[in-house]
Design an enzyme around this catalytic site. Structure first.
Site, PDB file in Angstrom:
ATOM      1  N   SER A  73      49.220 -26.008  97.415  1.00  0.00           N
ATOM      2  CA  SER A  73      49.814 -25.563  95.518  1.00  0.00           C
ATOM      3  C   SER A  73      49.949 -26.967  95.067  1.00  0.00           C
ATOM      4  CB  SER A  73      50.720 -24.832  95.941  1.00  0.00           C
ATOM      5  OG  SER A  73      50.731 -23.841  97.603  1.00  0.00           O
ATOM      6  N   ASP A 109      54.069 -14.856  99.713  1.00  0.00           N
ATOM      7  CA  ASP A 109      52.413 -15.117 100.799  1.00  0.00           C
ATOM      8  C   ASP A 109      52.878 -15.552 101.795  1.00  0.00           C
ATOM      9  OD1 ASP A 109      52.211 -17.495 100.240  1.00  0.00           O
ATOM     10  OD2 ASP A 109      50.028 -17.541  98.608  1.00  0.00           O
ATOM     11  N   LEU A 156      54.102 -20.032  97.677  1.00  0.00           N
ATOM     12  CA  LEU A 156      52.869 -19.392  97.349  1.00  0.00           C
ATOM     13  C   LEU A 156      52.170 -20.722  98.052  1.00  0.00           C
ATOM     14  CD1 LEU A 156      51.570 -17.215  95.996  1.00  0.00           C
ATOM     15  CD2 LEU A 156      51.673 -18.778  93.964  1.00  0.00           C
ATOM     16  N   HIS A 157      51.605 -20.483  99.104  1.00  0.00           N
ATOM     17  CA  HIS A 157      50.348 -21.770  99.397  1.00  0.00           C
ATOM     18  C   HIS A 157      49.131 -20.804 100.216  1.00  0.00           C
ATOM     19  CE1 HIS A 157      52.324 -20.405 103.479  1.00  0.00           C
ATOM     20  NE2 HIS A 157      51.254 -21.102 103.766  1.00  0.00           N
ATOM     21  N   ARG A 158      48.731 -19.805 100.634  1.00  0.00           N
ATOM     22  CA  ARG A 158      47.881 -19.623 100.381  1.00  0.00           C
ATOM     23  C   ARG A 158      46.390 -19.380 100.001  1.00  0.00           C
ATOM     24  NH1 ARG A 158      48.428 -16.646 105.406  1.00  0.00           N
ATOM     25  NH2 ARG A 158      50.222 -16.825 106.428  1.00  0.00           N
TER      26      ARG A 158
END
Ligand code: UD1
Ligand code: UDP
Length: 361
Positions: free
Chosen positions: A243, A281, A205-207
């Site tokens: 993140s 993501d 998850l990093h968007r």
């Protein structure tokens, strides 16, 4: 012989350009790599060059992190200088990052041909920086390498002439096929992280739209924690530095997620291929899950990879905690028998053929 410049700057571009670099090397083509320096931490950058045995970038602009305008403007200035000096016949870019946009814009203004690998993807969500980068890059390009016929259809619908578009498959399939056996044999991530085959879920998850928004990030973490507790499963999250930074800024404390540093490609592929479920993501990870036959829950409201939804490998959960749990249960109950829509693993070869006008170019 034509001279090719590969412009790249981030982890997914290195991984997806690797098959092209290998093919250019095999054919002893005249090419060089211009790295913007958008990614610079060892485990987001050099580890991939070393592990995949890729040629060193001839230039590194060391642009580093910043706002969108800061990153892109520094890149434009630096790329232009190099292109004026090196005079390549074509600039190749891959994907949808700021480095891709800068490479395409710098080249097209110098009347150097632009080739866009992974053209024609659309989320139709203009709040994502990647969507703007995709649209602009496609419309600057002379060669549009669409991974699927769906992507080709999107480009045609936007008025791009048919003769510029080539359906090649996605080079992620080449990368997986070239590395999966080595990853399964030599990867030691399972051992190092004390994980057993099929007994854990893998998270990335990093968007920007997820982790820079405190409410959204908190809600996703709540959903992931609920999945871990309710399904009694170990969840491993190799966490992107963006993140990590935002998690600490927002003082978010996941209860049931095991955070680890970003992994090298072979370790990550090994972890993906043996995971029971992937929650992500990431664009590249949605594709890899599909190709590897592992069900995927996408932590976004939309995707520019609708092929994965159509074949049934992926589902959109968004950022609502309850929905993340519900979608996870749904995907676990499905058969993993879809077919891979992203090509046969020879996209790199095809792209090089097209650019060079044949096998001996
Ligand atoms: C970028 C891309 C995104 C892609 C991702 C791949 C854009 C607009 N975004 O996002 O589409 O999915 O790369 O991973 O181009 N940082 C480090 N070390 C690094 C690089 C970044 O610590 O080597 C941290 C910094 O705190 C930085 C933050 O991550 O401020 C964001 O970096 P940036 O390159 O702007 O965007 P990504 O989130 O990496
Ligand atoms: N990846 C990796 N190590 C990790 C996480 C991801 O090697 O710890 C690889 C993954 O296999 C995929 C690519 O990075 O090929 C995806 O990049 P990322 O998620 O950063 O960007 P996106 O695809 O969303 O643009």
């Amino acid at each position: 012989m034509m001279r090719v410049a590969i412009v790249l700057g981030t982890r997914p571009e290195i991984i997806k350009m690797a098959p092209l670099m290998r093919e250019f090397e095999r054919r002893k083509s005249d090419f060089f790599i211009l790295h913007t320096g958008q990614h610079y931490s060892y485990n987001l950058d050099k580890v991939f060059f070393e592990q995949l045995g890729l040629p060193h970038p001839k230039y590194n602009l060391e642009v580093g992190s910043g706002s969108h305008a800061e990153e892109t403007s520094k890149m434009l200035v630096g790329i232009e200088k190099v292109l004026l000096e090196e005079k390549p016949d074509i600039v190749l870019v891959e994907g949808d990052t700021n480095s891709v946009l800068a490479g395409a814009v710098a080249a097209v203004k110098l009347q150097i041909k632009v080739g866009h690998v992974e053209a024609g993807l659309r989320s139709y969500d203009r709040s994502m920086p990647e969507e703007i980068n995709r649209i602009l890059t496609d419309h600057c390009s002379d060669y549009l390498f669409a991974p699927t016929e769906k992507a080709e259809g999107i480009l045609l619908g936007e008025g791009i002439p048919r003769e510029r578009i080539f359906v090649t498959g996605n080079t992620i399939v080449d990368s997986i096929y070239q590395n999966i056996e080595i990853a399964r044999e030599r990867g030691n991530a399972l051992g190092t992280l004390h994980l057993s085959v099929g007994k854990y879920f893998l998270v990335t998850l990093h968007r920007q739209e997820n982790v820079d928004n405190p409410l959204r990030f908190a809600s996703i973490i709540e959903g992931l924690d609920n999945v871990a507790t309710e399904l009694q499963v170990l969840m491993v999250y190799p966490i992107h530095p963006r993140s990590r930074k935002m998690m600490s800024e927002f003082r978010l404390r996941p209860k049931d997620l095991r955070l680890v540093d970003p992994l090298d490609y072979l370790s990550f592929l090994q972890l993906e291929s043996h995971a029971k479920l992937i929650l992500t993501d990431s664009g590249g990870v949605q594709e890899e899950a599909c190709v590897l036959g592992v069900p995927c829950v996408t932590l976004r409201d939309n995707t520019e990879r609708p092929e994965t939804i159509e074949v049934g490998s992926n589902i959109l959960a968004g950022a609502i905690a309850e929905k993340i749990l519900e979608c996870s249960k749904f995907m676990l109950g499905k058969e993993n028998n879809w077919s891979n829509p992203f090509g046969d693993g020879r996209a790199g070869e095809r792209i090089v053929d097209i650019i060079t006008g044949g096998r001996n170019g």
